[in-house]
Design a protein around this motif. Sequence first.
Motif, PDB file in Angstrom:
ATOM      1  N   LYS A  56       0.838  -1.191   0.000  1.00  0.00           N
ATOM      2  CA  LYS A  56       0.000   0.000   0.000  1.00  0.00           C
ATOM      3  C   LYS A  56       0.873   1.241   0.000  1.00  0.00           C
ATOM      4  CE  LYS A  56      -3.729   2.272   2.489  1.00  0.00           C
ATOM      5  NZ  LYS A  56      -3.162   3.579   2.429  1.00  0.00           N
ATOM      6  N   GLY A  57       1.952   1.228   0.771  1.00  0.00           N
ATOM      7  CA  GLY A  57       2.863   2.364   0.806  1.00  0.00           C
ATOM      8  C   GLY A  57       3.493   2.623  -0.544  1.00  0.00           C
ATOM      9  N   ASN A  58       3.823   1.552  -1.272  1.00  0.00           N
ATOM     10  CA  ASN A  58       4.400   1.708  -2.609  1.00  0.00           C
ATOM     11  C   ASN A  58       3.390   2.304  -3.575  1.00  0.00           C
ATOM     12  OD1 ASN A  58       6.854   0.713  -1.795  1.00  0.00           O
ATOM     13  ND2 ASN A  58       6.430  -1.374  -2.452  1.00  0.00           N
ATOM     14  N   SER A  59       2.147   1.865  -3.512  1.00  0.00           N
ATOM     15  CA  SER A  59       1.138   2.399  -4.423  1.00  0.00           C
ATOM     16  C   SER A  59       0.836   3.857  -4.092  1.00  0.00           C
ATOM     17  CB  SER A  59      -0.139   1.566  -4.387  1.00  0.00           C
ATOM     18  OG  SER A  59      -0.768   1.670  -3.131  1.00  0.00           O
ATOM     19  N   ASP A  60       0.874   4.217  -2.814  1.00  0.00           N
ATOM     20  CA  ASP A  60       0.685   5.618  -2.432  1.00  0.00           C
ATOM     21  C   ASP A  60       1.809   6.477  -2.998  1.00  0.00           C
ATOM     22  OD1 ASP A  60      -1.622   5.030  -1.087  1.00  0.00           O
ATOM     23  OD2 ASP A  60      -0.706   5.049   0.896  1.00  0.00           O
ATOM     24  N   TRP A  61       3.016   5.981  -2.961  1.00  0.00           N
ATOM     25  CA  TRP A  61       4.183   6.703  -3.470  1.00  0.00           C
ATOM     26  C   TRP A  61       4.054   6.912  -4.981  1.00  0.00           C
ATOM     27  CZ3 TRP A  61       7.915   9.751  -2.159  1.00  0.00           C
ATOM     28  CH2 TRP A  61       9.030   9.888  -2.955  1.00  0.00           C
ATOM     29  N   VAL A  62       3.655   5.884  -5.676  1.00  0.00           N
ATOM     30  CA  VAL A  62       3.499   5.981  -7.133  1.00  0.00           C
ATOM     31  C   VAL A  62       2.378   6.965  -7.464  1.00  0.00           C
ATOM     32  CG1 VAL A  62       2.834   4.691  -9.203  1.00  0.00           C
ATOM     33  CG2 VAL A  62       4.432   3.687  -7.572  1.00  0.00           C
ATOM     34  N   LEU A  66       2.790  10.396  -9.690  1.00  0.00           N
ATOM     35  CA  LEU A  66       1.999  10.630 -10.893  1.00  0.00           C
ATOM     36  C   LEU A  66       1.223  11.939 -10.801  1.00  0.00           C
ATOM     37  CD1 LEU A  66       0.673   7.041 -11.669  1.00  0.00           C
ATOM     38  CD2 LEU A  66       2.430   8.336 -12.898  1.00  0.00           C
ATOM     39  N   CYS A  67       0.697  12.255  -9.632  1.00  0.00           N
ATOM     40  CA  CYS A  67      -0.012  13.526  -9.452  1.00  0.00           C
ATOM     41  C   CYS A  67       0.943  14.700  -9.635  1.00  0.00           C
ATOM     42  CB  CYS A  67      -0.650  13.588  -8.063  1.00  0.00           C
ATOM     43  SG  CYS A  67      -2.099  12.544  -7.898  1.00  0.00           S
ATOM     44  N   LEU A  68       2.119  14.607  -9.090  1.00  0.00           N
ATOM     45  CA  LEU A  68       3.097  15.684  -9.232  1.00  0.00           C
ATOM     46  C   LEU A  68       3.511  15.877 -10.688  1.00  0.00           C
ATOM     47  CD1 LEU A  68       5.341  15.120  -6.107  1.00  0.00           C
ATOM     48  CD2 LEU A  68       3.729  16.980  -6.501  1.00  0.00           C
ATOM     49  N   ILE A  69       3.687  14.784 -11.405  1.00  0.00           N
ATOM     50  CA  ILE A  69       4.041  14.869 -12.828  1.00  0.00           C
ATOM     51  C   ILE A  69       2.901  15.513 -13.604  1.00  0.00           C
ATOM     52  CG2 ILE A  69       4.466  13.488 -14.906  1.00  0.00           C
ATOM     53  CD1 ILE A  69       6.042  11.543 -13.073  1.00  0.00           C
ATOM     54  N   GLY A  70       1.666  15.131 -13.285  1.00  0.00           N
ATOM     55  CA  GLY A  70       0.508  15.723 -13.952  1.00  0.00           C
ATOM     56  C   GLY A  70       0.416  17.220 -13.699  1.00  0.00           C
ATOM     57  N   ILE A  71       0.649  17.647 -12.460  1.00  0.00           N
ATOM     58  CA  ILE A  71       0.624  19.076 -12.139  1.00  0.00           C
ATOM     59  C   ILE A  71       1.720  19.809 -12.899  1.00  0.00           C
ATOM     60  CG2 ILE A  71       1.012  20.742 -10.277  1.00  0.00           C
ATOM     61  CD1 ILE A  71      -0.412  18.709  -8.413  1.00  0.00           C
TER      62      ILE A  71
END
Length: 81
Positions: A56-62, A66-71
């Motif tokens: 779960k921690g890994n998926s949260d990190w990914v 992805l959100c930061l890249i999108g922004i």
Amino acid sequence: MFCRYCGEENPEEAIYCRNCGKKLEEEVIRTEVIETPKNNNQNTGKSTTTSSSSNKGNSDWVSCCLCLIGIFIVFAIIGSF
């Protein structure tokens, strides 16, 4: 209670040493012990899959990356106008 700095004997309810003035109460450090289950499937030949919180921690990190890249992409597009 004895002072751990100077060795002076103080009353049990004392907060500070009457000789050196240092605080008598010791800091209590609490630790949490996490036991992992032992895998007893070595002799049976069966394998089991267990999920852990690290997945779960890994998926949260990914997701965060992805959100930061999108922004970043949105700001790059807006800045190009």
